[in-house]
Design an enzyme around this catalytic site. Structure first.
Site, PDB file in Angstrom:
ATOM      1  N   ASP A  33    -141.408  -0.107 -92.192  1.00 44.88           N
ATOM      2  CA  ASP A  33    -141.939   1.015 -92.951  1.00 44.88           C
ATOM      3  C   ASP A  33    -142.830   0.479 -94.066  1.00 44.88           C
ATOM      4  O   ASP A  33    -142.788  -0.710 -94.388  1.00 44.88           O
ATOM      5  CB  ASP A  33    -140.808   1.878 -93.526  1.00 44.88           C
ATOM      6  N   GLU A  85    -136.772   0.236 -95.527  1.00 45.65           N
ATOM      7  CA  GLU A  85    -136.618  -0.641 -96.693  1.00 45.65           C
ATOM      8  C   GLU A  85    -137.205  -0.016 -97.948  1.00 45.65           C
ATOM      9  O   GLU A  85    -136.717  -0.238 -99.048  1.00 45.65           O
ATOM     10  CB  GLU A  85    -137.281  -1.989 -96.417  1.00 45.65           C
TER      11      GLU A  85
END
Length: 292
Positions: free
Chosen positions: A154, A218
């Site tokens: 991400d 994350e």
């Protein structure tokens, strides 16, 4: 095919039905469960896989120089997905990390065990479209593993009006690369993917297995399901083998002139599980070495 067991779904690159607890159960090197037999829970530790040919292949004599053109092309492919892996739930941006997962799976497909290669590949997901990847190159000694953990799929949200280039497409300007995720952290996903590919191609004999863990979620709290990333990998034991071995983080951020925020640390067997989570997600608090 995809098969779900409880909240865990494992997706692999094959038309074969696979056991959701592991990628290995129907590998050509392992027999398929017969009807009526207890379900087999194959994991890397249970696979008894070794990379020990009769003649050792010395990794020190092999060429692991980065192919820059291929790296840029792989990164270009990943950056093209960056708009769809922005992680900012507060403004309605929920990433679909499987878009990145699918590119990595495709890139490594011919090197996986089900296709005759050495790599053990596990696609682990607790939330639809938001998977994690654990990729392992087997070693010679049982229990000896070196891990690269934390490259995440991400990215931070990008406002195109604040950029001089399109953040969702890779721009190459001389020796500089521009695009959301080049540094944090799709560039590392590309690098680790190519590293695992080269291990599979050159097949060095290593005492340690080498594991790469690519994670979801994350940059922000997991949604709509809590803990779809490293938290669930820990909870379900997928990082247990990393606890007693050398562990490198493979994440980065734009910090001064550093090319990486990496480090190494021996994780002792009796460390609490939260210590590894902290190590992966709060590396400064774990006194990591900074590599500049």
């Amino acid at each position: 095919s995809t098969q779900s067991t409880g909240t865990l779904a494992t997706t692999v690159m094959s038309s074969v039905e696979w056991n959701a607890s592991s990628l290995l159960c129907n590998s050509p090197k392992h027999s398929k469960r017969r009807d009526g037999e207890p379900e087999r829970h194959r994991t890397y530790e249970h696979s008894n896989l070794h990379n020990s040919p009769s003649n050792r292949r010395d990794i020190a004599k092999m060429n692991f120089e980065l192919d820059q053109e291929r790296y840029v092309e792989l990164l270009r492919t990943l950056i093209a997905e960056s708009e769809h892996v922005q992680n900012a739930p507060s403004i309605g941006l929920v990433p679909k990390e499987d878009l990145i997962v699918n590119h990595v799976l495709s890139y490594l497909k011919e090197h996986t065990q089900e296709n005759g290669g050495p790599l053990v590949v596990e696609h682990l997901s607790w939330c639809e479209g938001r998977g994690n990847l654990v990729i392992t190159y087997p070693g010679c000694k049982d229990g000896e593993i070196m891990s690269f953990v934390g490259s995440h799929m991400d990215v931070v949200a990008a406002d195109p009006t604040n950029w001089t280039v399109d953040p969702f497409h890779l721009t190459v300007d001389g020796d500089k690369l521009y695009g959301r995720g080049t540094t944090d952290c799709l560039g590392h996903v590309a690098l680790m993917t190519m590293f695992m590919e080269q291990l599979a191609i050159q097949r060095p004999t290593t005492d340690h297995a080498i594991t790469c863990v690519l994670i979801a979620s994350e940059e922000a709290e997991s949604t709509p399901v809590k803990g779809c990333g490293v938290e669930s990998l820990l909870e379900h034991g997928h990082l247990d083998r990393c606890k007693a071995c050398l562990l490198y983080t493979s994440d980065a951020a734009d910090e001064e002139d550093s090319v990486d925020l990496g480090g190494r640390r021996i994780i002792k067997k009796k460390k609490k599980i939260d210590d590894i989570e902290g190590y992966v997600k709060k590396n400064k608090e774990m006194n990591m070495m900074k590599i500049s």
